[in-house]
Scaffold this motif. Structure first.
Motif, PDB file in Angstrom:
ATOM      1  N   GLY A  60       0.783  -1.226   0.000  1.00 24.56           N
ATOM      2  CA  GLY A  60       0.000   0.000   0.000  1.00 24.56           C
ATOM      3  C   GLY A  60       0.814   1.276   0.000  1.00 24.56           C
ATOM      4  N   PHE A  61       2.132   1.185  -0.087  1.00 30.16           N
ATOM      5  CA  PHE A  61       3.000   2.364  -0.066  1.00 30.16           C
ATOM      6  C   PHE A  61       3.241   2.821  -1.505  1.00 30.16           C
ATOM      7  N   LEU A  62       2.496   3.856  -1.941  1.00 26.66           N
ATOM      8  CA  LEU A  62       2.501   4.286  -3.339  1.00 26.66           C
ATOM      9  C   LEU A  62       3.879   4.677  -3.884  1.00 26.66           C
ATOM     10  N   PRO A  63       4.746   5.348  -3.111  1.00 25.62           N
ATOM     11  CA  PRO A  63       6.075   5.653  -3.670  1.00 25.62           C
ATOM     12  C   PRO A  63       6.856   4.402  -4.072  1.00 25.62           C
ATOM     13  N   ASP A  64       6.616   3.288  -3.385  1.00 28.20           N
ATOM     14  CA  ASP A  64       7.302   2.041  -3.755  1.00 28.20           C
ATOM     15  C   ASP A  64       6.819   1.499  -5.093  1.00 28.20           C
ATOM     16  N   VAL A  65       5.584   1.789  -5.457  1.00 30.43           N
ATOM     17  CA  VAL A  65       5.080   1.359  -6.763  1.00 30.43           C
ATOM     18  C   VAL A  65       5.816   2.124  -7.855  1.00 30.43           C
ATOM     19  N   LYS A  66       5.907   3.426  -7.695  1.00 27.07           N
ATOM     20  CA  LYS A  66       6.582   4.256  -8.707  1.00 27.07           C
ATOM     21  C   LYS A  66       8.059   3.910  -8.811  1.00 27.07           C
ATOM     22  N   ASN A  67       8.693   3.657  -7.682  1.00 30.31           N
ATOM     23  CA  ASN A  67      10.134   3.383  -7.649  1.00 30.31           C
ATOM     24  C   ASN A  67      10.429   1.891  -7.549  1.00 30.31           C
ATOM     25  N   CYS A  68       9.551   1.072  -8.098  1.00 36.19           N
ATOM     26  CA  CYS A  68       9.706  -0.378  -8.025  1.00 36.19           C
ATOM     27  C   CYS A  68      11.076  -0.808  -8.559  1.00 36.19           C
ATOM     28  N   TRP A  69      11.701  -1.699  -7.836  1.00 31.83           N
ATOM     29  CA  TRP A  69      13.030  -2.165  -8.214  1.00 31.83           C
ATOM     30  C   TRP A  69      12.981  -3.439  -9.049  1.00 31.83           C
ATOM     31  N   ASP A  70      11.835  -4.107  -9.090  1.00 24.75           N
ATOM     32  CA  ASP A  70      11.734  -5.406  -9.761  1.00 24.75           C
ATOM     33  C   ASP A  70      11.416  -5.232 -11.248  1.00 24.75           C
ATOM     34  N   ILE A  71      12.415  -4.811 -12.015  1.00 29.78           N
ATOM     35  CA  ILE A  71      12.184  -4.554 -13.443  1.00 29.78           C
ATOM     36  C   ILE A  71      11.967  -5.845 -14.231  1.00 29.78           C
ATOM     37  N   GLU A  72      12.242  -6.988 -13.652  1.00 29.90           N
ATOM     38  CA  GLU A  72      12.001  -8.268 -14.318  1.00 29.90           C
ATOM     39  C   GLU A  72      10.550  -8.732 -14.179  1.00 29.90           C
ATOM     40  N   CYS A  73       9.790  -8.087 -13.316  1.00 28.32           N
ATOM     41  CA  CYS A  73       8.383  -8.446 -13.124  1.00 28.32           C
ATOM     42  C   CYS A  73       7.613  -8.148 -14.411  1.00 28.32           C
ATOM     43  N   SER A  74       6.750  -9.056 -14.810  1.00 26.02           N
ATOM     44  CA  SER A  74       5.994  -8.863 -16.053  1.00 26.02           C
ATOM     45  C   SER A  74       5.034  -7.682 -15.961  1.00 26.02           C
ATOM     46  N   LEU A  75       4.673  -7.292 -14.754  1.00 25.42           N
ATOM     47  CA  LEU A  75       3.735  -6.179 -14.556  1.00 25.42           C
ATOM     48  C   LEU A  75       4.432  -4.826 -14.505  1.00 25.42           C
ATOM     49  N   TYR A  76       5.744  -4.815 -14.429  1.00 23.36           N
ATOM     50  CA  TYR A  76       6.509  -3.579 -14.229  1.00 23.36           C
ATOM     51  C   TYR A  76       6.111  -2.438 -15.177  1.00 23.36           C
ATOM     52  N   PRO A  77       5.987  -2.667 -16.484  1.00 25.57           N
ATOM     53  CA  PRO A  77       5.654  -1.547 -17.381  1.00 25.57           C
ATOM     54  C   PRO A  77       4.268  -0.952 -17.115  1.00 25.57           C
ATOM     55  N   TYR A  78       3.386  -1.708 -16.498  1.00 29.08           N
ATOM     56  CA  TYR A  78       2.000  -1.275 -16.295  1.00 29.08           C
ATOM     57  C   TYR A  78       1.719  -0.857 -14.856  1.00 29.08           C
ATOM     58  N   ARG A  79       2.749  -0.788 -14.017  1.00 25.41           N
ATOM     59  CA  ARG A  79       2.560  -0.561 -12.582  1.00 25.41           C
ATOM     60  C   ARG A  79       1.890   0.774 -12.261  1.00 25.41           C
ATOM     61  N   MET A  80       1.990   1.751 -13.155  1.00 21.87           N
ATOM     62  CA  MET A  80       1.390   3.061 -12.903  1.00 21.87           C
ATOM     63  C   MET A  80      -0.038   3.148 -13.439  1.00 21.87           C
ATOM     64  N   GLY A  81      -0.567   2.040 -13.958  1.00 25.31           N
ATOM     65  CA  GLY A  81      -1.934   2.028 -14.464  1.00 25.31           C
ATOM     66  C   GLY A  81      -2.059   2.617 -15.853  1.00 25.31           C
ATOM     67  N   LYS A  82      -0.952   2.679 -16.567  1.00 24.25           N
ATOM     68  CA  LYS A  82      -0.954   3.220 -17.930  1.00 24.25           C
ATOM     69  C   LYS A  82      -0.247   2.240 -18.858  1.00 24.25           C
ATOM     70  N   ASN A  83      -0.635   2.284 -20.128  1.00 23.93           N
ATOM     71  CA  ASN A  83      -0.013   1.424 -21.123  1.00 23.93           C
ATOM     72  C   ASN A  83       1.108   2.199 -21.801  1.00 23.93           C
ATOM     73  N   PRO A  84       2.374   1.813 -21.586  1.00 28.10           N
ATOM     74  CA  PRO A  84       3.489   2.555 -22.178  1.00 28.10           C
ATOM     75  C   PRO A  84       3.500   2.500 -23.703  1.00 28.10           C
ATOM     76  N   SER A  85       2.836   1.526 -24.298  1.00 29.13           N
ATOM     77  CA  SER A  85       2.781   1.434 -25.758  1.00 29.13           C
ATOM     78  C   SER A  85       1.953   2.555 -26.366  1.00 29.13           C
ATOM     79  N   LEU A  86       1.075   3.155 -25.569  1.00 29.87           N
ATOM     80  CA  LEU A  86       0.208   4.220 -26.073  1.00 29.87           C
ATOM     81  C   LEU A  86       0.745   5.610 -25.755  1.00 29.87           C
ATOM     82  N   LYS A  87       1.906   5.688 -25.109  1.00 31.51           N
ATOM     83  CA  LYS A  87       2.462   6.977 -24.710  1.00 31.51           C
ATOM     84  C   LYS A  87       2.690   7.864 -25.932  1.00 31.51           C
ATOM     85  N   GLY A  88       2.125   9.057 -25.893  1.00 33.54           N
ATOM     86  CA  GLY A  88       2.285  10.024 -26.965  1.00 33.54           C
ATOM     87  C   GLY A  88       1.334   9.849 -28.126  1.00 33.54           C
ATOM     88  N   LYS A  89       0.546   8.772 -28.135  1.00 30.83           N
ATOM     89  CA  LYS A  89      -0.352   8.531 -29.261  1.00 30.83           C
ATOM     90  C   LYS A  89      -1.721   9.150 -29.059  1.00 30.83           C
TER      91      LYS A  89
END
Length: 120
Positions: A60-89
């Protein structure tokens, strides 16, 4: 790490959670898990389901979500609730034309179901 779509990322997480043993995913008893309906690569998950799981993972500690260290986690790119593939589109005119203009729903003088009045 290969870019995964949200549904594939959820499936990969489910496999990880079950010890990389596919039959264990089928026998999953955690029906209170937000990923439970999507564990077989079926359905269309909302990104907020992934975000909720990441918040749960960080106790439940939101800063830890943003600063997540587990970049190997399959959920890592989506952790902020946004799809990085759509960024800027989304603001791109070509993208808007491709998906069609979305016009606000107007019902009884209300826009999008809110209490905001439409000026005519």
């Amino acid at each position: 790490m290969k870019k995964l779509k949200p549904l594939k990322a959820i499936r990969k997480f489910c496999l990880w959670c079950s010890g990389e043993f596919s039959p264990e995913v089928r026998q999953c008893l955690s029906d209170d898990c937000g990923f439970y309906p999507f564990r077989f690569n079926k359905g269309r998950p909302k990104l907020r389901v992934i975000r909720k799981k990441c918040i749960d993972c960080s106790a439940g500690f939101l800063p830890d979500v943003k600063n997540c260290w587990d970049i190997e986690c399959s959920l890592y790119p989506y952790r902020m609730g946004k799809n990085p593939s759509l960024k800027g589109k989304r603001g791109n005119p070509a993208w808007q034309k491709a998906i069609g203009e979305r016009k606000p729903l107007i019902t009884n003088g209300l826009v999008g179901g809110t209490a905001r009045m439409v000026e005519e």
